[in-house]
Scaffold this motif. Structure first.
Motif, PDB file in Angstrom:
ATOM      1  N   LEU A  63       7.844  -8.909   1.279  1.00  0.00           N
ATOM      2  CA  LEU A  63       6.397  -8.730   1.322  1.00  0.00           C
ATOM      3  C   LEU A  63       5.934  -7.542   0.480  1.00  0.00           C
ATOM      4  O   LEU A  63       4.909  -7.594  -0.186  1.00  0.00           O
ATOM      5  CB  LEU A  63       5.920  -8.533   2.763  1.00  0.00           C
ATOM      6  CG  LEU A  63       5.536  -9.772   3.557  1.00  0.00           C
ATOM      7  CD1 LEU A  63       5.027  -9.368   4.940  1.00  0.00           C
ATOM      8  CD2 LEU A  63       4.496 -10.601   2.836  1.00  0.00           C
ATOM      9  N   GLY A  64       6.681  -6.446   0.523  1.00  0.00           N
ATOM     10  CA  GLY A  64       6.281  -5.261  -0.227  1.00  0.00           C
ATOM     11  C   GLY A  64       4.968  -4.687   0.259  1.00  0.00           C
ATOM     12  O   GLY A  64       4.052  -4.404  -0.524  1.00  0.00           O
ATOM     13  N   LEU A  65       4.866  -4.467   1.582  1.00  0.00           N
ATOM     14  CA  LEU A  65       3.605  -3.987   2.156  1.00  0.00           C
ATOM     15  C   LEU A  65       3.230  -2.592   1.670  1.00  0.00           C
ATOM     16  O   LEU A  65       2.070  -2.195   1.758  1.00  0.00           O
ATOM     17  CB  LEU A  65       3.686  -4.006   3.676  1.00  0.00           C
ATOM     18  CG  LEU A  65       3.723  -5.397   4.317  1.00  0.00           C
ATOM     19  CD1 LEU A  65       3.974  -5.294   5.820  1.00  0.00           C
ATOM     20  CD2 LEU A  65       2.436  -6.157   4.037  1.00  0.00           C
ATOM     21  N   GLY A  66       4.200  -1.837   1.167  1.00  0.00           N
ATOM     22  CA  GLY A  66       3.892  -0.519   0.621  1.00  0.00           C
ATOM     23  C   GLY A  66       3.464  -0.550  -0.830  1.00  0.00           C
ATOM     24  O   GLY A  66       3.208   0.499  -1.422  1.00  0.00           O
ATOM     25  N   GLY A  67       3.386  -1.759  -1.417  1.00  0.00           N
ATOM     26  CA  GLY A  67       2.977  -1.884  -2.804  1.00  0.00           C
ATOM     27  C   GLY A  67       1.473  -1.727  -2.974  1.00  0.00           C
ATOM     28  O   GLY A  67       0.698  -1.803  -2.016  1.00  0.00           O
ATOM     29  N   ALA A  68       1.054  -1.530  -4.212  1.00  0.00           N
ATOM     30  CA  ALA A  68      -0.360  -1.283  -4.495  1.00  0.00           C
ATOM     31  C   ALA A  68      -1.216  -2.527  -4.316  1.00  0.00           C
ATOM     32  O   ALA A  68      -2.417  -2.419  -4.068  1.00  0.00           O
ATOM     33  CB  ALA A  68      -0.514  -0.750  -5.914  1.00  0.00           C
ATOM     34  N   ASP A  69      -0.623  -3.711  -4.443  1.00  0.00           N
ATOM     35  CA  ASP A  69      -1.389  -4.949  -4.303  1.00  0.00           C
ATOM     36  C   ASP A  69      -1.503  -5.362  -2.846  1.00  0.00           C
ATOM     37  O   ASP A  69      -0.634  -5.038  -2.024  1.00  0.00           O
ATOM     38  CB  ASP A  69      -0.717  -6.073  -5.090  1.00  0.00           C
ATOM     39  CG  ASP A  69      -0.720  -5.820  -6.586  1.00  0.00           C
ATOM     40  OD1 ASP A  69      -1.704  -5.233  -7.074  1.00  0.00           O
ATOM     41  OD2 ASP A  69       0.266  -6.182  -7.257  1.00  0.00           O
ATOM     42  N   ARG A  70      -2.545  -6.091  -2.536  1.00  0.00           N
ATOM     43  CA  ARG A  70      -2.678  -6.645  -1.188  1.00  0.00           C
ATOM     44  C   ARG A  70      -1.603  -7.709  -0.966  1.00  0.00           C
ATOM     45  O   ARG A  70      -1.151  -8.342  -1.927  1.00  0.00           O
ATOM     46  CB  ARG A  70      -4.083  -7.224  -0.997  1.00  0.00           C
ATOM     47  CG  ARG A  70      -5.154  -6.129  -0.939  1.00  0.00           C
ATOM     48  CD  ARG A  70      -6.569  -6.692  -0.905  1.00  0.00           C
ATOM     49  NE  ARG A  70      -7.530  -5.599  -0.769  1.00  0.00           N
ATOM     50  CZ  ARG A  70      -7.974  -4.858  -1.784  1.00  0.00           C
ATOM     51  NH1 ARG A  70      -7.536  -5.110  -3.011  1.00  0.00           N
ATOM     52  NH2 ARG A  70      -8.838  -3.877  -1.572  1.00  0.00           N
ATOM     53  N   PRO A  71      -1.199  -7.924   0.278  1.00  0.00           N
ATOM     54  CA  PRO A  71      -0.106  -8.872   0.543  1.00  0.00           C
ATOM     55  C   PRO A  71      -0.432 -10.272   0.032  1.00  0.00           C
ATOM     56  O   PRO A  71      -1.576 -10.730   0.110  1.00  0.00           O
ATOM     57  CB  PRO A  71       0.006  -8.849   2.070  1.00  0.00           C
ATOM     58  CG  PRO A  71      -0.613  -7.560   2.490  1.00  0.00           C
ATOM     59  CD  PRO A  71      -1.683  -7.259   1.497  1.00  0.00           C
ATOM     60  N   ASP A  72       0.592 -10.941  -0.450  1.00  0.00           N
ATOM     61  CA  ASP A  72       0.480 -12.308  -0.946  1.00  0.00           C
ATOM     62  C   ASP A  72       0.253 -13.253   0.238  1.00  0.00           C
ATOM     63  O   ASP A  72       1.111 -13.343   1.129  1.00  0.00           O
ATOM     64  CB  ASP A  72       1.770 -12.675  -1.684  1.00  0.00           C
ATOM     65  CG  ASP A  72       1.745 -14.066  -2.282  1.00  0.00           C
ATOM     66  OD1 ASP A  72       0.884 -14.870  -1.897  1.00  0.00           O
ATOM     67  OD2 ASP A  72       2.606 -14.346  -3.135  1.00  0.00           O
ATOM     68  N   PRO A  73      -0.870 -13.977   0.298  1.00  0.00           N
ATOM     69  CA  PRO A  73      -1.120 -14.878   1.428  1.00  0.00           C
ATOM     70  C   PRO A  73      -0.025 -15.920   1.617  1.00  0.00           C
ATOM     71  O   PRO A  73       0.302 -16.286   2.750  1.00  0.00           O
ATOM     72  CB  PRO A  73      -2.460 -15.534   1.071  1.00  0.00           C
ATOM     73  CG  PRO A  73      -3.136 -14.565   0.150  1.00  0.00           C
ATOM     74  CD  PRO A  73      -2.022 -13.936  -0.638  1.00  0.00           C
ATOM     75  N   ALA A  74       0.558 -16.390   0.510  1.00  0.00           N
ATOM     76  CA  ALA A  74       1.618 -17.399   0.625  1.00  0.00           C
ATOM     77  C   ALA A  74       2.856 -16.814   1.287  1.00  0.00           C
ATOM     78  O   ALA A  74       3.510 -17.477   2.115  1.00  0.00           O
ATOM     79  CB  ALA A  74       1.963 -17.955  -0.753  1.00  0.00           C
ATOM     80  N   LYS A  75       3.205 -15.569   0.945  1.00  0.00           N
ATOM     81  CA  LYS A  75       4.369 -14.942   1.570  1.00  0.00           C
ATOM     82  C   LYS A  75       4.109 -14.669   3.053  1.00  0.00           C
ATOM     83  O   LYS A  75       5.010 -14.821   3.884  1.00  0.00           O
ATOM     84  CB  LYS A  75       4.723 -13.641   0.843  1.00  0.00           C
ATOM     85  CG  LYS A  75       5.283 -13.853  -0.555  1.00  0.00           C
ATOM     86  CD  LYS A  75       5.683 -12.531  -1.193  1.00  0.00           C
ATOM     87  CE  LYS A  75       6.187 -12.725  -2.612  1.00  0.00           C
ATOM     88  NZ  LYS A  75       7.432 -13.524  -2.667  1.00  0.00           N
ATOM     89  N   LEU A  76       2.883 -14.271   3.379  1.00  0.00           N
ATOM     90  CA  LEU A  76       2.542 -14.062   4.787  1.00  0.00           C
ATOM     91  C   LEU A  76       2.626 -15.376   5.562  1.00  0.00           C
ATOM     92  O   LEU A  76       3.153 -15.420   6.679  1.00  0.00           O
ATOM     93  CB  LEU A  76       1.142 -13.477   4.901  1.00  0.00           C
ATOM     94  CG  LEU A  76       0.976 -11.993   4.549  1.00  0.00           C
ATOM     95  CD1 LEU A  76      -0.491 -11.610   4.533  1.00  0.00           C
ATOM     96  CD2 LEU A  76       1.743 -11.122   5.533  1.00  0.00           C
ATOM     97  N   ALA A  77       2.097 -16.447   4.978  1.00  0.00           N
ATOM     98  CA  ALA A  77       2.147 -17.745   5.650  1.00  0.00           C
ATOM     99  C   ALA A  77       3.589 -18.188   5.851  1.00  0.00           C
ATOM    100  O   ALA A  77       3.946 -18.730   6.910  1.00  0.00           O
ATOM    101  CB  ALA A  77       1.378 -18.783   4.839  1.00  0.00           C
ATOM    102  N   ALA A  78       4.442 -17.962   4.847  1.00  0.00           N
ATOM    103  CA  ALA A  78       5.846 -18.350   4.959  1.00  0.00           C
ATOM    104  C   ALA A  78       6.549 -17.579   6.073  1.00  0.00           C
ATOM    105  O   ALA A  78       7.336 -18.145   6.838  1.00  0.00           O
ATOM    106  CB  ALA A  78       6.559 -18.131   3.626  1.00  0.00           C
ATOM    107  N   LEU A  79       6.250 -16.272   6.179  1.00  0.00           N
ATOM    108  CA  LEU A  79       6.866 -15.472   7.235  1.00  0.00           C
ATOM    109  C   LEU A  79       6.390 -15.953   8.606  1.00  0.00           C
ATOM    110  O   LEU A  79       7.186 -16.066   9.552  1.00  0.00           O
ATOM    111  CB  LEU A  79       6.533 -14.001   7.029  1.00  0.00           C
ATOM    112  CG  LEU A  79       7.163 -13.000   7.995  1.00  0.00           C
ATOM    113  CD1 LEU A  79       8.677 -13.111   7.999  1.00  0.00           C
ATOM    114  CD2 LEU A  79       6.735 -11.573   7.646  1.00  0.00           C
ATOM    115  N   GLY A  80       5.101 -16.264   8.722  1.00  0.00           N
ATOM    116  CA  GLY A  80       4.574 -16.776   9.977  1.00  0.00           C
ATOM    117  C   GLY A  80       5.185 -18.112  10.355  1.00  0.00           C
ATOM    118  O   GLY A  80       5.479 -18.366  11.533  1.00  0.00           O
ATOM    119  N   GLU A  81       5.400 -18.988   9.374  1.00  0.00           N
ATOM    120  CA  GLU A  81       6.016 -20.290   9.645  1.00  0.00           C
ATOM    121  C   GLU A  81       7.422 -20.114  10.215  1.00  0.00           C
ATOM    122  O   GLU A  81       7.835 -20.853  11.125  1.00  0.00           O
ATOM    123  CB  GLU A  81       6.077 -21.116   8.363  1.00  0.00           C
ATOM    124  CG  GLU A  81       4.733 -21.645   7.902  1.00  0.00           C
ATOM    125  CD  GLU A  81       4.815 -22.269   6.520  1.00  0.00           C
ATOM    126  OE1 GLU A  81       5.938 -22.321   5.963  1.00  0.00           O
ATOM    127  OE2 GLU A  81       3.771 -22.700   5.999  1.00  0.00           O
TER     128      GLU A  81
END
Length: 443
Positions: A63-81
């Motif tokens: 996910l790279g939550l400490g990165g400068a960009d906002r989290p990728d919605p697709a990666k968040l959805a995949a983690l939730g799945e």
């Protein structure tokens, strides 16, 4: 913050030790790398563990939550799945950055964020975005680091404490990482444990590593050393953790050794109650309810959106650092150049190792592990990773073919067939190869 449900003593599930994990007696739960499982095609071993009542927690690394960009919605959805598919009580990730978007670069590794106000603001907003998207609570892990950022404004304890206060996120404390940062960055693990809100503790990681040349490498491929077990005891003296997990990612020992390490961890955890006056957080309620953490917990301040100027400052710093690590650009001012060189070599070596695991045919085609490694490290010097390890394997093979390598015609034909089968394209014609080579030299 509600008490964490009891997890017990567990181990990181990996395909290489799946059979051994199933046979381990007294195992309470397992953790699986989220990106390594597919919700619709879970490994049979994990399904059997779930049928026996063993809890499974997905642990994200991308996910790279400490990165400068906002989290990728697709990666968040995949983690939730994956959390839903595994019936997990929570998901976990890291306080780290792993990529930059300008330029597009992938570290292939967890890198530390600067402990600055800008970085904390960005991290907190990213965490809140993730919490809103995930179906279960989120916990974040402190990472191991080879180097420190210049100009940091907060200690590790202050950084973690304010993160919890502002987001209500739980903490996954890796005591092996505390030891790594003691050796590599001169940080006092006891001071970190004294400073952080232990009522937010989700669970604990324990792992092995090795010291070389005054640098501690968090390998997850060596036995857990006594000094890390001592840190687990330090934590245990302050709080009763809801769960403790052994991580092992490579050079897997015999089953009996794994069982022995789990027994040593269990002995520390059950040695005695938390210190007087400390509150144990291990609850007895059921896990996997799908209830999110109270969204208002600990969010007393800084609730507005992060200024884009803060994200820009964080992005510029991270891009300069990652470019130095993977693209050979100058090391930014203030960093320990020797440590950055060590980290750069480690990142290249990790790329080579992971690509060899994902594409084991490549070392065979190239004549063995040593010729493969030499060729890959030469390639990595001029070709930073931009889109993950699988793409990296294809790009490496294409780079060899562009340069009319390997020299042996039969090996080159095998590599051509391998690349074509996976890339779904014809190998570049000779004139195209020449053009690409010339363009690369000009760059």
């Amino acid at each position: 913050m509600k008490p964490m449900a009891h997890l017990g003593v567990g181990i990181g599930w990996r395909p290489e030790i799946a059979d051994a994990v199933e046979r381990l007696s007294g195992l309470d739960w397992v953790e699986v790398v989220a990106e390594n499982v597919c919700p619709g095609h879970l490994p049979e071993s994990l399904l059997r563990l779930r049928e026996r009542g063993t809890r499974v927690v997905p642990h994200g690394v991308s996910l790279g939550l400490g990165g400068a960009d906002r989290p990728d919605p697709a990666k968040l959805a995949a983690l939730g799945e994956r959390a839903v598919a595994l019936g997990a009580p929570l998901v976990t990730e890291h306080i780290a950055f792993v990529r930059t978007s300008s330029p597009v670069l992938e570290a292939g590794h967890l890198l530390p964020v600067p402990r600055t106000r800008d970085a904390l603001d960005v991290l907190c907003e990213n965490v809140r975005i993730a919490q809103d998207a995930l179906p279960v609570p989120l916990a974040l892990e402190n990472i191991a680091a080879l180097f420190s950022w210049p100009g940091e404004e907060l200690t590790e304890g202050q950084f973690l404490t304010e993160l919890v206060e502002r987001t209500g996120v739980r903490l996954l404390i890796d005591v092996a990482n505390l030891h790594t940062n003691r050796v590599n960055r001169g940080e006092d693990p006891a001071a970190v444990l004294d400073a952080i809100p232990l009522e937010a503790l989700a669970y604990v990681h324990v792992a092995g590593g090795i010291e070389r040349g005054g640098v501690w490498h968090d390998t997850h491929a060596h036995p857990v050393p006594p000094v890390v077990l001592d840190l687990l005891a330090e934590l245990r003296s302050r709080v009763e953790p809801a769960g403790v997990l052994l991580e092992r990612d490579d050079d897997f020992p015999p089953e009996a050794e794994l069982a022995g390490e789990l027994a040593a961890i269990r002995a520390v955890v059950t040695a005695g109650p938390a210190a007087p006056g400390e509150t144990a957080i291990a609850g007895s309620g059921p896990a996997g309810t799908g209830q999110k953490a109270d969204p208002g917990a600990g969010q007393a301040s800084h609730q507005g959106p992060v200024e884009e100027s803060a994200r820009t400052r964080v992005a510029l710093g991270q891009a300069a650092l990652l470019s130095a690590l993977v693209a050979g650009t100058p090391v930014p001012e203030g960093f320990d150049r020797r440590r950055i060189r060590v980290q750069a070599r480690a990142l290249a070596a990790k790329r080579a190792d992971v690509v060899a695991k994902l594409a084991p045919e490549l070392p065979v085609i190239l004549g063995g592990p040593d010729p493969y490694r030499e060729a890959f490290l030469s390639y990595a010097k001029g070709r930073p990773m931009t889109s993950g390890y699988r793409r990296d394997a294809l790009d490496f093979a294409e780079d060899l073919l562009i340069r009319d390598l390997p020299a042996d015609p039969a090996a080159r034909r095998r590599l051509t067939t391998w690349w074509r089968d996976r890339a779904g394209a014809r190998p570049p014609r000779r004139i195209v190869r020449w053009a690409r080579t010339l363009a690369g030299r000009a760059a």
